[in-house]
Design a protein around this motif. Structure first.
Motif, short mmCIF file in Angstrom:
data_model
loop_
_atom_site.label_atom_id
_atom_site.label_comp_id
_atom_site.label_asym_id
_atom_site.label_seq_id
_atom_site.Cartn_x
_atom_site.Cartn_y
_atom_site.Cartn_z
N ARG A 1 45.45 -44.04 6.66
CA ARG A 1 45.44 -43.43 7.99
C ARG A 1 44.14 -43.85 8.69
NH1 ARG A 1 46.84 -37.68 7.25
NH2 ARG A 1 44.78 -37.55 6.28
N TYR A 2 44.27 -44.32 9.95
CA TYR A 2 43.11 -44.81 10.69
C TYR A 2 42.64 -43.78 11.70
CZ TYR A 2 44.45 -49.28 8.66
OH TYR A 2 44.78 -50.28 7.78
N SER A 3 41.33 -43.73 11.91
CA SER A 3 40.75 -42.75 12.82
C SER A 3 40.94 -43.13 14.27
CB SER A 3 39.25 -42.57 12.53
OG SER A 3 38.56 -43.80 12.72
N ASP A 4 41.21 -44.39 14.55
CA ASP A 4 41.46 -44.82 15.93
C ASP A 4 42.51 -45.91 15.92
OD1 ASP A 4 39.92 -46.72 14.73
OD2 ASP A 4 38.16 -46.41 15.98
N ASP A 5 42.88 -46.36 17.09
CA ASP A 5 43.95 -47.34 17.22
C ASP A 5 43.42 -48.73 16.87
OD1 ASP A 5 46.34 -48.52 17.80
OD2 ASP A 5 45.98 -48.65 19.96
N VAL A 6 43.91 -49.27 15.78
CA VAL A 6 43.50 -50.60 15.37
C VAL A 6 44.73 -51.44 15.03
CG1 VAL A 6 41.28 -49.83 14.45
CG2 VAL A 6 43.27 -49.88 12.95
N LYS A 7 44.53 -52.74 15.01
CA LYS A 7 45.61 -53.65 14.70
C LYS A 7 45.56 -53.98 13.21
CE LYS A 7 44.18 -56.61 17.72
NZ LYS A 7 44.05 -57.84 18.54
N ALA A 8 46.09 -53.08 12.40
CA ALA A 8 46.07 -53.27 10.95
C ALA A 8 47.39 -53.87 10.47
CB ALA A 8 45.81 -51.95 10.25
N LYS A 9 47.33 -54.61 9.38
CA LYS A 9 48.52 -55.23 8.82
C LYS A 9 48.84 -54.59 7.46
CE LYS A 9 47.47 -59.65 11.06
NZ LYS A 9 47.22 -61.10 10.85
N SER A 10 50.05 -54.81 7.01
CA SER A 10 50.48 -54.19 5.76
C SER A 10 49.64 -54.66 4.57
CB SER A 10 51.97 -54.51 5.50
OG SER A 10 52.17 -55.92 5.45
N ASP A 11 49.26 -55.95 4.57
CA ASP A 11 48.45 -56.43 3.46
C ASP A 11 47.06 -55.80 3.46
OD1 ASP A 11 47.79 -57.74 5.81
OD2 ASP A 11 47.14 -59.57 4.79
N VAL A 12 46.56 -55.44 4.65
CA VAL A 12 45.27 -54.74 4.74
C VAL A 12 45.40 -53.36 4.11
CG1 VAL A 12 43.57 -53.75 6.30
CG2 VAL A 12 44.55 -56.00 6.78
N ASN A 13 46.48 -52.65 4.44
CA ASN A 13 46.72 -51.33 3.87
C ASN A 13 46.81 -51.40 2.35
OD1 ASN A 13 46.82 -50.42 6.47
ND2 ASN A 13 49.02 -50.09 6.52
N GLU A 14 47.50 -52.40 1.84
CA GLU A 14 47.65 -52.55 0.40
C GLU A 14 46.30 -52.75 -0.28
OE1 GLU A 14 50.37 -55.70 -0.27
OE2 GLU A 14 52.10 -54.66 0.61
N GLY A 15 45.42 -53.50 0.38
CA GLY A 15 44.08 -53.72 -0.18
C GLY A 15 43.28 -52.44 -0.23
N PHE A 16 43.34 -51.63 0.84
CA PHE A 16 42.63 -50.36 0.88
C PHE A 16 43.17 -49.40 -0.18
CE2 PHE A 16 41.66 -50.87 5.71
CZ PHE A 16 40.74 -51.86 5.39
N ILE A 17 44.51 -49.35 -0.32
CA ILE A 17 45.14 -48.45 -1.30
C ILE A 17 44.77 -48.86 -2.72
CG2 ILE A 17 47.37 -47.76 -2.27
CD1 ILE A 17 48.52 -47.94 0.57
N LYS A 18 44.81 -50.15 -2.99
CA LYS A 18 44.46 -50.64 -4.32
C LYS A 18 43.02 -50.30 -4.67
CE LYS A 18 44.47 -54.85 -7.14
NZ LYS A 18 44.75 -56.32 -7.15
N ASN B 1 25.69 -53.71 11.71
CA ASN B 1 26.48 -54.07 10.53
C ASN B 1 27.34 -55.29 10.84
OD1 ASN B 1 25.93 -51.60 8.73
ND2 ASN B 1 26.56 -50.68 10.67
N ILE B 2 27.37 -56.21 9.91
CA ILE B 2 28.05 -57.49 10.13
C ILE B 2 29.33 -57.56 9.29
CG2 ILE B 2 27.80 -59.99 9.97
CD1 ILE B 2 24.73 -59.47 10.11
N PHE B 3 30.39 -58.06 9.88
CA PHE B 3 31.66 -58.19 9.18
C PHE B 3 32.45 -59.33 9.81
CE2 PHE B 3 31.71 -55.02 12.46
CZ PHE B 3 32.85 -55.25 13.19
N GLN B 4 33.48 -59.80 9.12
CA GLN B 4 34.23 -60.96 9.60
C GLN B 4 35.66 -60.64 10.01
OE1 GLN B 4 32.73 -63.74 6.17
NE2 GLN B 4 33.39 -65.06 7.84
N LYS B 5 36.17 -59.47 9.60
CA LYS B 5 37.53 -59.09 9.99
C LYS B 5 37.46 -58.01 11.07
CE LYS B 5 39.82 -60.19 5.63
NZ LYS B 5 40.66 -59.65 4.52
N ASN B 6 38.06 -58.32 12.20
CA ASN B 6 38.02 -57.39 13.33
C ASN B 6 39.44 -56.90 13.63
OD1 ASN B 6 37.27 -55.98 15.70
ND2 ASN B 6 37.73 -57.78 16.94
N TYR B 7 39.62 -55.59 13.66
CA TYR B 7 40.93 -55.00 13.94
C TYR B 7 40.98 -54.37 15.33
CZ TYR B 7 41.05 -55.49 8.87
OH TYR B 7 40.98 -56.00 7.59
N HIS B 8 39.88 -54.46 16.06
CA HIS B 8 39.84 -53.98 17.44
C HIS B 8 40.01 -55.17 18.39
CE1 HIS B 8 38.47 -49.83 16.61
NE2 HIS B 8 37.83 -50.37 15.59
#
Length: 297
Positions: free
Chosen positions: A89-106, A180-187
């Motif tokens: 569950r995301y705190s705001d509106d983001v463009k997340a994909k199913s494989d991203v969810n699977e990674g977080f769950i794992k 903070n630096i990161f390479q994957k952007n969902y916004h």
């Protein structure tokens, strides 16, 4: 000698006769039955029955109350227990994909396996869990686990929102307001793109990361101060540890030193802009690379 008449009754020694003609013999049990006194005994008997009944009722209430407490406690324990995580569950509106969810769950289930005592909500350490996930997913700002009351759980994540992006070759490096630096952007893509005329982004990774962190904090600080919105950040070709930023509505660049603390640079920027506005000065550029000193031309 006198002779008893035949009509007299011979009585035994030790007998007494009451006014009603009844005989009472000494040493024998006296019948004390009293119709009037028997009513008091009945009242007392009924009172004892009521006391016993009330006592039984009280014991039943205590037993029932104990059972209800045990059931409520068991329900609470179950509601606070997370056997495994199966959703995100995301705190705001983001463009997340199913494989991203699977990674977080794992990753979340791996954490619970390594820390089994934290399956209970009261022993769960949110900060440690967030650090665990951010090492694998730098785009996560914070993370938590919520139970769904039936043993399952949900990963609650907050995704970092970038304020600027630095493109180096085919890679994009994003930075948020905290540096903070990161390479994957969902916004949505940030409006500020860092221009690199020096080529530093292709050389030293550690230097470019420190520079990007500094720029992110300066952009955030300037916008929070209310003096304007940063629209551009540029690293000049001949730059030595400094960056030029542009603020909306101002035609001149502002030079800031990357070796200094970001909050110090922001304070100098705010003070200089307020001074220039007060004096109605419109310079070609502003140089704030020296602490507590500002130059313009």
């Amino acid at each position: 000698m006198r002779r008893r008449s035949s009509g007299q009754v011979r009585r035994r020694a030790g007998t007494m006769t009451d006014s009603g003609g009844r005989d009472f013999v000494r040493g024998q049990t006296v019948n004390g039955y009293n119709p009037e006194g028997n009513g008091e005994k009945n009242v007392e008997f009924e009172r004892v029955k009521e006391i016993k009944k009330a006592s039984r009722k009280k014991r039943s209430s205590i037993i029932l109350g104990t059972i209800l407490v045990i059931v409520a406690l068991a329900a609470f324990v179950v509601s606070q227990y997370t056997a495994s995580v199966d959703d995100v569950r995301y705190s705001d509106d983001v463009k997340a994909k199913s494989d991203v969810n699977e990674g977080f769950i794992k990753a979340a289930n791996a954490y619970l396996s390594e820390h089994p005592s934290e399956r209970f909500a009261w022993s769960f350490r949110k900060k440690l869990f967030t650090n665990y996930l951010t090492k694998q997913f730098p785009e996560i700002a914070s993370a938590d686990i919520s139970s769904n009351l039936i043993g399952g759980g949900v990963v609650d994540v907050k995704i970092r929102k970038p304020v600027a992006v630095w493109r180096v070759g085919d890679k994009s490096y994003y930075v948020d307001s905290g540096g903070n630096i990161f390479q994957k952007n969902y916004h949505a893509e940030p409006s500020i793109t860092i221009s690199d005329g020096s080529g530093i982004g292709n050389e030293e990774a550690s230097t470019s990361r420190r520079l990007l962190e500094f720029i992110g904090k300066v952009i955030s600080g300037v916008e929070k101060s209310g003096v304007g919105k940063v629209v551009n950040a540029n690293i000049p070709a001949s730059a030595i540890r400094y960056v030029e930023i542009n603020i909306a509505g101002r035609a001149y660049p502002i030079k800031v030193q990357t070796d200094r603390e970001a909050d110090e640079q922001v304070a100098d920027i705010v003070a200089m802009l307020k001074y220039l506005d007060q004096k109605k000065i419109k310079p070609k550029y502003v140089d704030l690379r020296v602490k507590n000193r500002g130059y313009w031309r």
